[in-house]
Design an enzyme around this catalytic site. Structure first.
Site, mmCIF file in Angstrom:
data_model
loop_
_atom_site.group_PDB
_atom_site.id
_atom_site.type_symbol
_atom_site.label_atom_id
_atom_site.label_comp_id
_atom_site.label_asym_id
_atom_site.label_seq_id
_atom_site.Cartn_x
_atom_site.Cartn_y
_atom_site.Cartn_z
ATOM 1 N N HIS A 360 32.463 21.368 23.691
ATOM 2 C CA HIS A 360 32.099 21.948 22.320
ATOM 3 C C HIS A 360 30.585 22.650 22.320
ATOM 4 O O HIS A 360 30.157 23.033 21.155
ATOM 5 C CB HIS A 360 31.887 20.843 21.155
ATOM 6 C CG HIS A 360 33.313 20.170 20.986
ATOM 7 N ND1 HIS A 360 34.297 20.373 19.804
ATOM 8 C CD2 HIS A 360 33.853 19.130 21.318
ATOM 9 C CE1 HIS A 360 35.177 19.982 19.988
ATOM 10 N NE2 HIS A 360 35.042 18.873 21.091
ATOM 11 N N LYS A 552 26.266 24.163 6.540
ATOM 12 C CA LYS A 552 26.511 23.692 8.102
ATOM 13 C C LYS A 552 25.108 22.810 8.167
ATOM 14 O O LYS A 552 24.155 23.036 7.467
ATOM 15 C CB LYS A 552 26.714 24.805 8.823
ATOM 16 C CG LYS A 552 25.868 26.047 8.795
ATOM 17 C CD LYS A 552 26.356 27.246 9.708
ATOM 18 C CE LYS A 552 27.459 27.962 9.061
ATOM 19 N NZ LYS A 552 28.294 28.160 10.008
ATOM 20 N N ARG A 553 25.314 22.262 9.297
ATOM 21 C CA ARG A 553 24.128 21.390 9.907
ATOM 22 C C ARG A 553 22.961 22.357 10.080
ATOM 23 O O ARG A 553 23.224 23.735 10.419
ATOM 24 C CB ARG A 553 24.280 20.837 11.130
ATOM 25 C CG ARG A 553 25.419 19.509 11.085
ATOM 26 C CD ARG A 553 24.539 18.430 10.183
ATOM 27 N NE ARG A 553 23.630 17.900 10.945
ATOM 28 C CZ ARG A 553 23.519 16.606 11.625
ATOM 29 N NH1 ARG A 553 24.519 15.952 11.304
ATOM 30 N NH2 ARG A 553 22.561 16.208 11.940
ATOM 31 N N LYS A 558 21.540 28.437 14.545
ATOM 32 C CA LYS A 558 22.503 28.782 13.396
ATOM 33 C C LYS A 558 21.894 29.667 12.200
ATOM 34 O O LYS A 558 22.229 30.207 11.323
ATOM 35 C CB LYS A 558 23.063 27.624 12.346
ATOM 36 C CG LYS A 558 24.011 26.522 13.280
ATOM 37 C CD LYS A 558 24.482 25.545 12.371
ATOM 38 C CE LYS A 558 25.301 24.530 13.247
ATOM 39 N NZ LYS A 558 26.612 24.669 13.734
ATOM 40 N N THR A 663 34.263 26.032 12.474
ATOM 41 C CA THR A 663 35.352 25.659 11.578
ATOM 42 C C THR A 663 35.403 26.067 10.193
ATOM 43 O O THR A 663 36.206 26.388 9.639
ATOM 44 C CB THR A 663 36.003 24.219 12.005
ATOM 45 O OG1 THR A 663 34.641 23.577 11.775
ATOM 46 C CG2 THR A 663 36.548 23.954 13.311
ATOM 47 N N LYS A 667 37.662 27.809 7.048
ATOM 48 C CA LYS A 667 38.037 27.276 5.647
ATOM 49 C C LYS A 667 37.678 28.530 4.601
ATOM 50 O O LYS A 667 38.411 28.741 3.664
ATOM 51 C CB LYS A 667 37.076 26.126 5.475
ATOM 52 C CG LYS A 667 37.517 24.891 6.443
ATOM 53 C CD LYS A 667 36.674 23.784 6.696
ATOM 54 C CE LYS A 667 36.805 23.070 7.674
ATOM 55 N NZ LYS A 667 35.540 21.949 7.991
HETATM 56 O O1 NBY Z 1 31.810 21.556 17.304
HETATM 57 C C1 NBY Z 1 30.566 21.816 17.109
HETATM 58 C C2 NBY Z 1 30.076 23.021 17.660
HETATM 59 O O2 NBY Z 1 28.852 23.406 17.208
HETATM 60 C C3 NBY Z 1 30.940 24.118 16.776
HETATM 61 O O3 NBY Z 1 30.777 25.400 17.039
HETATM 62 C C4 NBY Z 1 32.371 23.906 16.700
HETATM 63 O O4 NBY Z 1 33.438 24.615 16.047
HETATM 64 C C5 NBY Z 1 32.575 22.033 16.465
HETATM 65 C C6 NBY Z 1 34.078 21.946 16.778
HETATM 66 O O5 NBY Z 1 34.465 22.180 17.857
HETATM 67 N N1 NBY Z 1 29.874 20.693 17.707
HETATM 68 C C7 NBY Z 1 29.497 19.537 16.944
HETATM 69 O O6 NBY Z 1 29.583 19.461 15.654
HETATM 70 N N2 NBY Z 1 28.603 18.633 17.759
HETATM 71 C C8 NBY Z 1 28.267 17.497 17.263
HETATM 72 O O7 NBY Z 1 28.458 17.249 16.062
HETATM 73 C C9 NBY Z 1 27.387 16.709 18.245
HETATM 74 C C10 NBY Z 1 27.344 15.164 17.993
HETATM 75 C C11 NBY Z 1 26.819 14.281 18.638
HETATM 76 C C12 NBY Z 1 26.188 14.718 19.875
HETATM 77 C C13 NBY Z 1 26.159 16.150 20.325
HETATM 78 C C14 NBY Z 1 27.103 17.120 19.367
HETATM 79 N N3 NBY Z 1 25.547 13.902 20.782
HETATM 80 O O8 NBY Z 1 25.222 14.300 21.728
HETATM 81 O O9 NBY Z 1 25.311 12.797 20.346
#
Ligand code: NBY
Length: 824
Positions: A360, A552-553, A558, A663, A667
């Protein structure tokens, strides 16, 4: 047991009965919360019937199943979704009305299940919705955190404050079934010994250490237009030792319960970082706890089907949602070799035919690495297995190409001090298929992130499956007026499960009547959001303004920072306009929302800057209300359901090549919102589907970013002149006075001295130009309405049904189960 009846009298009876028997309440003295809960229990009874039937059907047919392993499921609320899926919302509305309550009020009583950070966790929830709707034999596995993503407050100084999200409050959670009988032991620490088995063979054995117990909680996931109901099984940690009698008898009461508390702490909290790794021991333990319990459960079920181990890959597919569950790879290898007695190669063949991995992110700071000493300490046998996996892999690579540099580059172990395990490389080596989440992202995965692996394995192992979202929650449920208009126009609700049908709206794009209805619904949704803003933040916004939204976060990549800098530019321009000139200005409401990771200093400064600017702009009467800035605190799934349908424009403006897909972009467009975006992630495919004339795109292309960074690094950043003016206004104390100005110093430095890694300055002029185009276009209501209709009409491809089918066909090799037949 007779099936539940869905007439009003039966429903009312069920609700009252749950009030009395489940909640132990006086039925003549109920508040909203109690009625919400009793209603939820009655809906859950109905879901349960479908749940049981589905599991029975899967059990009978015993097909290949898929397990979706995700450390996060960002589900949101369940009641409204279940009412829609069971097609009982209207009769429930009437039933609770008879009891003296308003259903929409009751829905607000539910706490969000917020067991995720952002896109990754929400994607998992959308895929579970689609898998249930399509009758796939797919289960999710996750962790039952007692605290989900923190609650965000914004204090009076405009800073983010984090509060714990104790969502499983004392009222209990109607949406989970504790499975007291489904428990497994999970081991940590200890040492590795060699043991000789009955056949006289010597085997490695993981001995000693600590053990905790994993207990299952099942969360039913209703499907739409099916009797099928999916499942997410969440694990909670429990102590194996209930009580330390020795300590108790010594009078050391704290100690006597300490073990229990320690064990239960393991699944207490969700780590609140997105796209950034913090290598904490507790997190590694959570990851192993999760995969150990899930695999034990999967294997237990497999063994009941009386198949041989060699058939395991024909019965089981496991999808790893990012690297977080990657320890499942060495764990399955350990089970097969150490416990089941398979030889290494036979075991490895099974492992690599079971797992597939979704990446991701390409951001280097987000790639999971664990220090070898930490892993050795917590998981001594796994560390040995990872070394062996790496050794055999490198031997094969070496046979093909003995370049030392290459061997170093693809090694699962990074030779740093201390050494690190590169989890993404372990996931690639242990999986049969690796996928990215949008076309551009999957390209970058192949050409940059895993380039060397592509040259070794060949390109076929690396595929793209563009993300999708569920139209059930994100249109059918969140935008009832638009839903009804679409259903009426297309002659039925077939589109809800066949989203390509939306193409049928195209022929109404120029129809003035239809445009009027369409825009009226948008206005109504904006009024709904404006009232929320008034009631909760006491800010007045005019629903006839252009609603410009970025939720978004909060992350540097971003570029919320660029957005607020653009807002300042707009504000300063407004100040200069004459009364006559102002008549021609499109009034704007700029809305922000999103959480920053608690330790992410720069992101927190961006939140502070937005709130400081909002304070000044919203209280400046001299700009005639032509600009308002709103920060919506505690952005979550339920707020998104109100915010998304209300946007005219939403911003998805990441530096090209950084946002894997996105995503929320999907929406917004599904709900007839236009996009202002960069040529990044899924924006590109959205443009291709809806037509480039219906999207505002700008900015440096992904393949030019590296060059500009290189330039800036060696020649310094040339700050855009308009941006210079904006930065000066911040530095001069225009926002919050001179003391506050100094607070923003470090933020501004990320652009000037920091090298502007995310290209805010390089893209600033193009960003302002794109914003001008938005303003101009909005003035022509008919032209805007047409674009808006064509946006929705073009979104069929982005249904999570399409995405889930692609996973099922290209990766999991599974088929839907015939639930109706099994029911008879
Ligand atoms: O995943 C997101 C991407 O930034 C976004 O572009 C994509 O649409 C979405 C679904 O594929 N990534 C994301 O949300 N990542 C995290 O929330 C996340 C959470 C925890 C950790 C790393 C990333 N971690 O290392 O603990």
């Amino acid at each position: 047991m007779a099936p539940k009846k869905n007439d009003k009298a039966s429903i009312k009876k069920d609700i009252v009965q749950h009030s009395v028997e489940t909640l132990c309440r006086n039925p003549y003295n109920l508040d909203k919360l109690a009625v919400y809960q009793a209603t939820a229990y009655s809906v859950r009874d109905r879901l349960l019937e479908d749940w049981n039937m589905t599991q029975e059907a899967i059990h009978k047919e015993n097909p290949k199943r898929c397990y979706y392993l995700s450390m996060e499921f960002l589900i949101g609320r369940a009641l409204d979704n279940a009412l829609h899926c069971l097609e009982v919302k209207d009769v429930y509305k009437e039933s609770v009305k008879d009891l003296g309550f308003n259903l929409e009020d009751l829905l607000q009583q539910e706490r969000d299940a917020a067991l995720g950070n952002g896109g990754l966790g929400r994607l998992a929830a959308c895929y579970m919705d689609a898998a249930a709707t399509l009758d796939y034999p797919t289960w999710g596995y996750g962790l039952r955190y007692q605290y989900g993503i923190f609650k965000q407050l914004i204090n009076s100084d405009g800073y983010q404050i984090e509060m714990p999200d104790y969502w499983l409050d004392s009222n209990g959670n109607p949406w989970e079934f504790p499975r007291n009988d489904v428990r497994y032991e999970v081991q940590f620490y200890g040492y590795v010994a060699t043991k000789v088995n009955e056949k006289g063979e010597s085997r490695m054995s993981w001995e000693g250490g600590d053990r905790v117990q994993a207990m299952a909680y099942d969360v039913p996931i209703p499907g739409f237009d099916t009797k099928g109901c999916g499942n997410i099984r969440l694990w909670a940690s429990k102590s194996l030792k209930t009580f330390d009698f020795a300590s108790f008898n010594d009078g050391d009461y704290d100690r006597s319960v300490a073990d229990q508390k320690n064990a239960e702490n393991l699944t207490s909290v969700l780590y609140p970082n997105d796209n950034h790794l913090v290598g904490k021991e507790l997190r590694l333990k959570q990851e192993y706890f999760f995969v150990s319990a899930s695999l034990q459960d999967i294997i237990h079920r497999f063994k009941r089907s009386n198949c041989a181990w060699k058939d395991f890959p024909d019965k089981v597919a496991v999808q790893l949602n990012d690297t977080h569950p990657t320890l499942a790879i060495p764990e399955l290898q350990r089970i097969l070799v150490d416990i089941e007695g398979l030889d290494w190669d036979a075991a490895w063949d099974i492992v690599t035919r079971v797992f597939a991995f979704t990446n991701h992110t390409v951001l280097p700071e987000a790639l999971e690495c664990w220090s070898v000493p930490m892993m050795e300490h917590i998981l001594p046998r796994h560390m040995q297995i990872v070394y062996d996996i790496n050794l055999f892999f490198l031997q094969k690579v070496e046979k093909m190409n003995s370049d030392r540099g290459l061997l170093n580059r693809v090694s699962i172990i990074e030779e740093s001090n201390p050494q690190q395990v590169r989890m993404a490389y372990l996931a690639v080596v242990g999986s049969h298929t690796v996928n990215g989440v949008a076309a551009l992202h999957s390209d970058l995965v192949k050409t940059e992130l895993f380039k060397d692996f592509v040259s070794y394995y060949g390109p076929e192992k690396f595929i793209n499956i563009t993300n999708g979202i569920t139209p059930r929650r994100w249109l059918y449920q969140a935008n009832p007026d638009l839903r009804d208009l679409i259903t009426e126009t297309l002659g039925g609700n077939h589109w809800v499960t066949h989203l390509d049908d939306l193409k049928g709206l195209t022929k109404y794009a120029d129809d003035a009547d239809f445009q009027a209805k369409w825009m009226n619904i948008k206005l109504k949704n904006k009024v709904r959001l404006a009232s929320w803003i008034k009631a909760n933040l006491d800010i007045t916004v005019d629903p006839r303004s252009l609603f410009d939204i970025q939720v978004k976060r909060i992350h540097e990549y971003k570029r919320q920072f660029m957005n607020i800098l653009g807002v300042i530019y707009r504000y300063k321009n407004l100040q200069l306009l004459s009364a006559e000139e102002r008549k021609d200005v499109t009034p704007r409401v700029v809305i922000f929302g999103g959480k920053s990771a608690p330790g992410y200093y720069v992101a927190k400064m961006v939140i502070k800057l937005i709130n400081t600017v909002a304070q000044v702009v919203n209280n400046d009467d001299s700009i005639d209300g032509l600009l308002k800035v709103v920060y919506i605190p505690d952005y979550n799934v339920s707020l998104a359901e109100i915010i998304v349908p209300a946007s005219d424009i939403s911003q998805h403006i990441s530096t090209a090549g950084t946002e894997a897909a996105g995503t929320s972009n999907m929406k917004f467009v599904l709900n007839g919102g236009l996009i202002l975006g960069t040529v990044d992630g899924a924006n590109i495919e959205i443009r291709d589907e809806i037509g480039e004339e219906n999207i505002f795109m700008f900015g440096t292309l992904a393949d030019k970013v590296a060059d500009i960074r290189h330039q800036q690094k060696y020649h310094g950043v040339e700050i855009d002149p308009n941006l210079q003016v904006v930065l000066q206004s911040i530095q001069s104390g225009e926002f919050g006075g001179p003391e506050t100005a100094s607070v923003f110093g470090p933020l501004i430095n990320t652009l000037t001295y920091g090298g502007d890694y995310y290209l805010i300055s390089a893209d600033f002029e193009k960003y302002l130009d794109a914003q001008d185009k938005v303003d101009e276009t909005y003035k022509d209501t008919a032209a805007w309405a047409k674009k808006s209709i064509l946006c929705t009409a073009g979104m069929g491809f982005f249904s999570s049904d399409r995405a889930t089918r692609e996973y099922a066909d290209k990766i999991w090799n599974i088929k839907p189960v015939n639930i109706k037949e099994a029911a008879v």
